[in-house]
Design a protein around this motif. Structure first.
Motif, PDB file in Angstrom:
ATOM      1  N   UNK A  51      20.434  24.676 -20.184  1.00 55.27           N
ATOM      2  CA  UNK A  51      20.915  24.012 -18.966  1.00 55.27           C
ATOM      3  C   UNK A  51      22.178  24.721 -18.506  1.00 55.27           C
ATOM      4  N   UNK A  52      22.009  25.658 -17.567  1.00 57.60           N
ATOM      5  CA  UNK A  52      23.137  26.473 -17.096  1.00 57.60           C
ATOM      6  C   UNK A  52      23.291  26.463 -15.579  1.00 57.60           C
ATOM      7  N   UNK A  53      22.301  25.942 -14.870  1.00 58.83           N
ATOM      8  CA  UNK A  53      22.338  25.962 -13.407  1.00 58.83           C
ATOM      9  C   UNK A  53      21.995  24.579 -12.879  1.00 58.83           C
ATOM     10  N   UNK A  54      21.621  24.515 -11.626  1.00 55.27           N
ATOM     11  CA  UNK A  54      21.230  23.249 -11.017  1.00 55.27           C
ATOM     12  C   UNK A  54      19.730  22.970 -11.173  1.00 55.27           C
ATOM     13  N   UNK A  55      19.038  23.788 -11.948  1.00 57.48           N
ATOM     14  CA  UNK A  55      17.607  23.609 -12.187  1.00 57.48           C
ATOM     15  C   UNK A  55      17.400  23.148 -13.621  1.00 57.48           C
ATOM     16  N   UNK A  56      16.630  22.092 -13.770  1.00 58.53           N
ATOM     17  CA  UNK A  56      16.381  21.501 -15.076  1.00 58.53           C
ATOM     18  C   UNK A  56      14.880  21.437 -15.331  1.00 58.53           C
TER      19      UNK A  56
END
Length: 129
Positions: A51-56
């Protein structure tokens, strides 16, 4: 990728106009990921290390992702009575077992709170099957 320029244009606009807002999107994604990590077992899981961006990406066991997508987009009368409101969550089936969630400019922290309410209800419902 004949439309790569369109995607690049959107990315450039976001970087030039919404960099501060991107952090909020990432924070909202982490809130959602932690909620699923703590409440999803045994049918839903998140690899918190990715989990590093706005996409999960949410992995589902013993249920097809497309079924989860359909259920999150639907409000039953029983659910409306239990939650006191109608909450619809729009996500995508990324594969047979994975759902993709994206936090973006039109998703607030308050929206994430509503998503967790809906998810809790739906996950509990699916665990009973």
């Amino acid at each position: 990728m004949r439309q790569a320029g369109v995607l690049a244009g959107a990315a450039m606009y976001a970087l030039n106009n919404h960099v501060e807002r991107l952090k909020e999107d990432h924070d909202n994604t982490i809130i959602l990921a932690k909620f699923i990590d703590e409440n999803g077992g045994p049918i839903a899981s998140v690899d918190m290390g990715k989990v590093h961006t706005n996409i999960l990406f949410v992995n589902f066991t013993n249920i097809l992702a497309v079924e989860v997508v359909k259920r999150l987009a639907k409000v039953t009368e029983k659910e409306k009575l239990a939650l006191g409101r109608s909450i619809i969550v729009k996500v995508d089936a990324y594969s047979k077992s994975e759902v993709r969630c994206v936090c973006h400019l039109n998703v607030s922290k308050e929206d994430i709170e509503l998503v967790t309410i809906k998810l809790k209800y739906v996950l509990d419902e699916l665990k009973l099957k």
